[in-house]
Motif scaffolding. Sequence first.
Motif, PDB file in Angstrom:
ATOM      1  N   LYS A 349      55.520 -51.043  56.116  1.00  0.00           N
ATOM      2  CA  LYS A 349      54.293 -50.450  56.679  1.00  0.00           C
ATOM      3  C   LYS A 349      54.569 -49.793  58.020  1.00  0.00           C
ATOM      4  O   LYS A 349      55.273 -50.367  58.858  1.00  0.00           O
ATOM      5  N   LEU A 350      53.985 -48.627  58.208  1.00  0.00           N
ATOM      6  CA  LEU A 350      54.026 -47.985  59.522  1.00  0.00           C
ATOM      7  C   LEU A 350      52.941 -48.639  60.381  1.00  0.00           C
ATOM      8  O   LEU A 350      51.815 -48.821  59.919  1.00  0.00           O
ATOM      9  N   ALA A 351      53.278 -48.989  61.603  1.00  0.00           N
ATOM     10  CA  ALA A 351      52.309 -49.634  62.500  1.00  0.00           C
ATOM     11  C   ALA A 351      51.149 -48.680  62.786  1.00  0.00           C
ATOM     12  O   ALA A 351      51.312 -47.453  62.735  1.00  0.00           O
ATOM     13  N   ALA A 352      50.008 -49.252  63.110  1.00  0.00           N
ATOM     14  CA  ALA A 352      48.859 -48.424  63.496  1.00  0.00           C
ATOM     15  C   ALA A 352      49.140 -47.810  64.867  1.00  0.00           C
ATOM     16  O   ALA A 352      49.852 -48.407  65.682  1.00  0.00           O
ATOM     17  N   GLY A 353      48.610 -46.626  65.078  1.00  0.00           N
ATOM     18  CA  GLY A 353      48.688 -46.012  66.404  1.00  0.00           C
ATOM     19  C   GLY A 353      50.028 -45.396  66.746  1.00  0.00           C
ATOM     20  O   GLY A 353      50.356 -45.248  67.932  1.00  0.00           O
ATOM     21  N   LEU A 354      50.826 -45.006  65.727  1.00  0.00           N
ATOM     22  CA  LEU A 354      52.101 -44.354  66.036  1.00  0.00           C
ATOM     23  C   LEU A 354      51.854 -42.948  66.577  1.00  0.00           C
ATOM     24  O   LEU A 354      50.936 -42.259  66.113  1.00  0.00           O
ATOM     25  N   PRO A 355      52.668 -42.495  67.540  1.00  0.00           N
ATOM     26  CA  PRO A 355      52.507 -41.127  68.045  1.00  0.00           C
ATOM     27  C   PRO A 355      52.674 -40.123  66.905  1.00  0.00           C
ATOM     28  O   PRO A 355      53.559 -40.282  66.059  1.00  0.00           O
ATOM     29  N   SER A 356      51.823 -39.112  66.879  1.00  0.00           N
ATOM     30  CA  SER A 356      51.805 -38.212  65.714  1.00  0.00           C
ATOM     31  C   SER A 356      53.081 -37.386  65.589  1.00  0.00           C
ATOM     32  O   SER A 356      53.462 -36.995  64.497  1.00  0.00           O
ATOM     33  N   GLY A 357      53.758 -37.122  66.691  1.00  0.00           N
ATOM     34  CA  GLY A 357      54.952 -36.272  66.608  1.00  0.00           C
ATOM     35  C   GLY A 357      56.239 -37.010  66.257  1.00  0.00           C
ATOM     36  O   GLY A 357      57.308 -36.405  66.217  1.00  0.00           O
ATOM     37  N   GLY A 358      56.172 -38.322  65.996  1.00  0.00           N
ATOM     38  CA  GLY A 358      57.395 -39.102  65.731  1.00  0.00           C
ATOM     39  C   GLY A 358      57.906 -38.920  64.309  1.00  0.00           C
ATOM     40  O   GLY A 358      57.203 -38.407  63.446  1.00  0.00           O
ATOM     41  N   TYR A 359      59.143 -39.378  64.089  1.00  0.00           N
ATOM     42  CA  TYR A 359      59.810 -39.145  62.792  1.00  0.00           C
ATOM     43  C   TYR A 359      59.880 -40.439  61.982  1.00  0.00           C
ATOM     44  O   TYR A 359      60.955 -41.027  61.825  1.00  0.00           O
ATOM     45  N   TYR A 360      58.722 -40.880  61.495  1.00  0.00           N
ATOM     46  CA  TYR A 360      58.653 -42.192  60.851  1.00  0.00           C
ATOM     47  C   TYR A 360      58.769 -42.093  59.332  1.00  0.00           C
ATOM     48  O   TYR A 360      58.023 -41.342  58.703  1.00  0.00           O
ATOM     49  N   ALA A 361      59.696 -42.861  58.776  1.00  0.00           N
ATOM     50  CA  ALA A 361      59.858 -42.912  57.323  1.00  0.00           C
ATOM     51  C   ALA A 361      59.381 -44.280  56.840  1.00  0.00           C
ATOM     52  O   ALA A 361      59.545 -45.273  57.542  1.00  0.00           O
ATOM     53  N   THR A 362      58.801 -44.316  55.663  1.00  0.00           N
ATOM     54  CA  THR A 362      58.316 -45.579  55.106  1.00  0.00           C
ATOM     55  C   THR A 362      59.440 -46.268  54.335  1.00  0.00           C
ATOM     56  O   THR A 362      59.967 -45.698  53.373  1.00  0.00           O
ATOM     57  N   PRO A 363      59.823 -47.489  54.751  1.00  0.00           N
ATOM     58  CA  PRO A 363      60.861 -48.214  54.001  1.00  0.00           C
ATOM     59  C   PRO A 363      60.424 -48.384  52.539  1.00  0.00           C
ATOM     60  O   PRO A 363      59.276 -48.754  52.273  1.00  0.00           O
ATOM     61  N   THR A 364      61.330 -48.075  51.618  1.00  0.00           N
ATOM     62  CA  THR A 364      60.959 -48.103  50.204  1.00  0.00           C
ATOM     63  C   THR A 364      62.044 -48.778  49.372  1.00  0.00           C
ATOM     64  O   THR A 364      63.227 -48.479  49.534  1.00  0.00           O
ATOM     65  N   LEU A 365      61.595 -49.673  48.493  1.00  0.00           N
ATOM     66  CA  LEU A 365      62.499 -50.369  47.562  1.00  0.00           C
ATOM     67  C   LEU A 365      62.231 -49.840  46.158  1.00  0.00           C
ATOM     68  O   LEU A 365      61.093 -49.895  45.667  1.00  0.00           O
ATOM     69  N   PHE A 366      63.267 -49.304  45.518  1.00  0.00           N
ATOM     70  CA  PHE A 366      63.151 -48.762  44.162  1.00  0.00           C
ATOM     71  C   PHE A 366      63.939 -49.622  43.185  1.00  0.00           C
ATOM     72  O   PHE A 366      65.018 -50.129  43.513  1.00  0.00           O
ATOM     73  N   GLY A 367      63.430 -49.734  41.955  1.00  0.00           N
ATOM     74  CA  GLY A 367      64.229 -50.401  40.934  1.00  0.00           C
ATOM     75  C   GLY A 367      63.454 -50.560  39.634  1.00  0.00           C
ATOM     76  O   GLY A 367      62.220 -50.591  39.644  1.00  0.00           O
ATOM     77  N   PRO A 368      64.130 -50.660  38.506  1.00  0.00           N
ATOM     78  CA  PRO A 368      65.570 -50.472  38.380  1.00  0.00           C
ATOM     79  C   PRO A 368      65.936 -48.988  38.471  1.00  0.00           C
ATOM     80  O   PRO A 368      65.242 -48.143  37.911  1.00  0.00           O
ATOM     81  N   VAL A 369      67.016 -48.702  39.180  1.00  0.00           N
ATOM     82  CA  VAL A 369      67.457 -47.323  39.375  1.00  0.00           C
ATOM     83  C   VAL A 369      68.524 -47.011  38.315  1.00  0.00           C
ATOM     84  O   VAL A 369      69.470 -47.780  38.157  1.00  0.00           O
ATOM     85  N   PRO A 370      68.366 -45.914  37.557  1.00  0.00           N
ATOM     86  CA  PRO A 370      69.402 -45.541  36.589  1.00  0.00           C
ATOM     87  C   PRO A 370      70.743 -45.317  37.299  1.00  0.00           C
ATOM     88  O   PRO A 370      70.781 -44.786  38.406  1.00  0.00           O
TER      89      PRO A 370
END
Length: 477
Positions: A349-370
Amino acid sequence: METMFIDGKWIAAQSGETIDVVAPADGQVFDRIGRGGMYEIDLAVRAARKARSGAWGRMSATERGRILTKIGVGVLDAIDLFAPIEARDTGKPMTTARNDIVVLARYFEFYGAAADKVHGEVIPFLDGYAVQLLRDPLGVTAHIIPWNYPAQMLGRTLAPALAMGNAAVLKPAEDTSLSALKFAEIAMAAGLPAGALNIVTGYGHEAGAALTAHPDINFATFTGSNEVGTMVQRATAANVVKCVLELGGKSPQIVFADADLDRAVPIIVKAIIQNAGQTCTAGSRLLIERKAYDEVVGRVAEAFSKTRVGTPEMDLDCGPVMNPAQLARVQGFIDAAKSDGIPVLAEGKLAAGLPSGGYYATPTLFGPVPRNNKLARDEVFGPVLAAFPFADEADAIALANGTDYGLLAAVWTENAGRLTRVAKAVQAGQVFMNCYGAGGGVELPFGGTKRSGHGREKGLLALEEMSSTKTLVHYHG
Ligand code: NAP
Ligand code: MG
């Protein structure tokens, strides 16, 4: 901007040009560095050469070690100033930035203490002969470091080079040069002679390329992308200069059904979330024995979904990624995996109130991956974890070794025989058994196989990489 540290003096780029320094947390320009190029690189290499034939070159190993040790102390003393600079420059959480500064100090402590313990050898030879093997510095060493762990990389690359008496020229990443500048002040105050360390700020394709192609360097070490690493190897080859390359990985966490999951799960999550996944040794592939796949993935997903992303001051599990290009790259992998229909098992989760110009990526878990998906092969360099089931030990090894990379691996099982068998069969420079060190301590030799690069850094082996031998054969009758 006087951000070039050459021959013990601060100078601006001859062109007068500068590069903006941007904070990844909010996208705001907060500083500038000089845009050095061929001219400044040449000055720096000359200054280093001069230092080699001057006070620095003549200094005893004990005295060099003493200065390095003092640098380590100086770094720790400055941590309250240093860590916020590093956090602002990289976007990483304050606790991580502080830890990075501690590791920087630790490199100088370790190699400072080692400097006068690198002994030569006496080699038994024919009757009437005495043979000595001397260990000499290489001369002028070139160091190109990336933006993910700027302070740690400084220590990793410079401390062994200086311990061996080389004179160094450093080109930090243009995104994260500030810790190198702070470091130079500390090194100077600790008594490092002029020219022993020179720093040229600027772009990789200008200052970096000029440094690695300079005909008067004797060694180059590079950490970064495969693409640029190949260019560095080509540039140094043209002058028959040795290079060490550390080019990232796609490191597997291999989890068998009998693993101690209470221990493994938090470590597995941290190994991909730490530094927003921008770690060459990130554990980016989660390989799970099929019969335990659902259980392991479920537990990892639960822990993964609790990860939080924020600014350095929020000090959460990770911060933003480095720059807009990196954000686009990470997002590109996430979007492609989704459009390939790969299930999302968890998101941070991205925290609430992050500065709008920042470079935030959402951590993501994928599976099963071919196994043929690009998420199975390519380094994302972001907080993206890919899970794969495997059938048995042989399949686990084949899957683990099925990428072009070979930097790190971890094996998780309570079966001691299997633990050792798999650890030996996996192609990697470091293998962690029921633990994960994301590169390990400063004591542990580190480096890749296959396209993760070649050469070893860290530990006492780095002193060998950054020196050369000379064999003296004396006929005494
Ligand atoms: P990069 O271009 O390989 O940059 C690494 C270092 O090389 C920086 O100091 C860079 O300077 C310098 N450089 C760039 N071009 C050069 C050249 N022609 N000659 C000599 N030096 C040069 O990496 P990036 O563009 O920052 O990141 C791209 C990808 O590389 C990432 O997405 C990630 O996959 C990978 N990467 C891996 C690691 C790692 O630890 N293995 C670290 C960073 C990135 P400038 O930054 O000033 O251009
Ligand atoms: Mg680049």
